[in-house]
Design a protein around this motif. Structure first.
Motif, PDB file in Angstrom:
ATOM      1  N   ASP A  29      49.830  45.568  54.774  1.00 24.25           N
ATOM      2  CA  ASP A  29      50.960  44.697  55.060  1.00 24.25           C
ATOM      3  C   ASP A  29      51.528  44.117  53.763  1.00 24.25           C
ATOM      4  O   ASP A  29      50.767  43.774  52.850  1.00 24.25           O
ATOM      5  N   ASP A  30      52.826  43.996  53.710  1.00 20.66           N
ATOM      6  CA  ASP A  30      53.537  43.301  52.643  1.00 20.66           C
ATOM      7  C   ASP A  30      53.157  43.749  51.229  1.00 20.66           C
ATOM      8  O   ASP A  30      52.834  42.928  50.380  1.00 20.66           O
ATOM      9  N   HIS A  32      53.762  44.139  47.662  1.00 19.15           N
ATOM     10  CA  HIS A  32      54.803  43.552  46.822  1.00 19.15           C
ATOM     11  C   HIS A  32      54.271  43.296  45.418  1.00 19.15           C
ATOM     12  O   HIS A  32      53.072  43.168  45.208  1.00 19.15           O
ATOM     13  N   MET A  99      44.766  39.406  50.298  1.00 20.14           N
ATOM     14  CA  MET A  99      45.634  40.237  49.472  1.00 20.14           C
ATOM     15  C   MET A  99      44.766  40.946  48.448  1.00 20.14           C
ATOM     16  O   MET A  99      44.021  40.309  47.694  1.00 20.14           O
ATOM     17  N   GLY A 115      58.906  44.328  47.942  1.00 18.88           N
ATOM     18  CA  GLY A 115      59.429  43.077  47.403  1.00 18.88           C
ATOM     19  C   GLY A 115      58.897  42.842  46.011  1.00 18.88           C
ATOM     20  O   GLY A 115      57.945  43.484  45.573  1.00 18.88           O
ATOM     21  N   SER A 117      58.236  39.323  43.964  1.00 19.14           N
ATOM     22  CA  SER A 117      58.275  37.870  43.807  1.00 19.14           C
ATOM     23  C   SER A 117      58.459  37.516  42.331  1.00 19.14           C
ATOM     24  O   SER A 117      57.909  38.177  41.457  1.00 19.14           O
ATOM     25  N   ASP A 133      62.807  48.489  52.938  1.00 20.32           N
ATOM     26  CA  ASP A 133      62.110  47.535  53.792  1.00 20.32           C
ATOM     27  C   ASP A 133      61.721  48.241  55.082  1.00 20.32           C
ATOM     28  O   ASP A 133      62.575  48.770  55.782  1.00 20.32           O
ATOM     29  N   ASP A 135      60.955  47.084  57.891  1.00 23.20           N
ATOM     30  CA  ASP A 135      61.443  46.419  59.091  1.00 23.20           C
ATOM     31  C   ASP A 135      62.900  46.719  59.392  1.00 23.20           C
ATOM     32  O   ASP A 135      63.392  46.383  60.463  1.00 23.20           O
TER      33      ASP A 135
END
Length: 137
Positions: A29-30, A32, A99, A115, A117, A133, A135
Motif C-alpha cells: 500500500d502507498d 511513495h 512502512m 507519490g 512527499s 495513481d 485509484d
C-alpha cells in the motif's frame, strides 16, 4: 494479468548482512518517496522509498530477531540492523500499517512510487517520474 499492487501474496526482505529479515503478506500500500530532511539524513540519500503493509500480516524471520529501535518522533519508531546499519521499517504507534523501506524488499517488482512527499525539498538534480495513481481509472 494480475496487478502486482493489489495482488495478495508474501513479500520477503532483509538487511544487508541478513541478520534481520521479515515477511509481509497482503497487498502493498502507498508506495511513495519521501525527501524530507529527516528521511534524507536517516538514509544518506536524496529520498526513501516507503511501502506500506498491514501490521497483522508482518513478522520478523531472521536469526537476529527484531531490529534495534530508534524513536524519531514521540509516536514513531524506526527499526534498523544493529550489525550492518540497514534502515528497514517505520512504525507509527496509532497505525494498523507499517512502512518498509522499498529496497529492503528482496523483490521490488510492482513497487513503483505513486507519490513523493516533500518533493519541493528534494535535491534540484533529482528527477522523478511517478507511477499512475492506482485509484484513478
Amino acid at each position: 494479468m494480475t496487478d502486482p499492487m493489489t495482488a495478495l501474496g508474501e513479500r520477503t526482505g532483509r538487511c544487508q548482512c541478513g541478520d534481520i529479515a521479515y515477511e509481509a503478506t497482503g497487498a502493498p500500500d502507498d508506495p511513495h518517496l519521501c525527501s524530507c530532511p529527516h528521511e534524507t539524513r536517516i538514509s544518506g540519500g536524496p529520498a526513501v522509498l516507503w511501502v506500506g503493509f498491514r501490521k497483522d500480516g508482518f513478522s520478523w524471520t531472521g536469526p537476529g530477531g527484531e531490529p534495534r529501535w530508534y524513536s524519531s518522533w514521540p509516536t514513531l519508531r524506526r527499526g534498523f540492523c544493529a550489525r550492518c546499519g540497514t534502515h528497514l521499517i517505520s512504525v507509527a504507534d496509532d497505525s494498523e500499517m507499517i512502512m518498509l523501506t522499498g529496497f529492503s524488499l528482496d523483490d521490488q517488482r510492482g513497487i513503483e512510487p505513486v507519490g513523493h512527499s516533500f518533493r519541493e525539498q528534494a535535491v534540484p538534480w533529482m528527477a522523478i517520474t511517478l507511477a499512475p495513481d492506482p485509484d484513478l481509472p
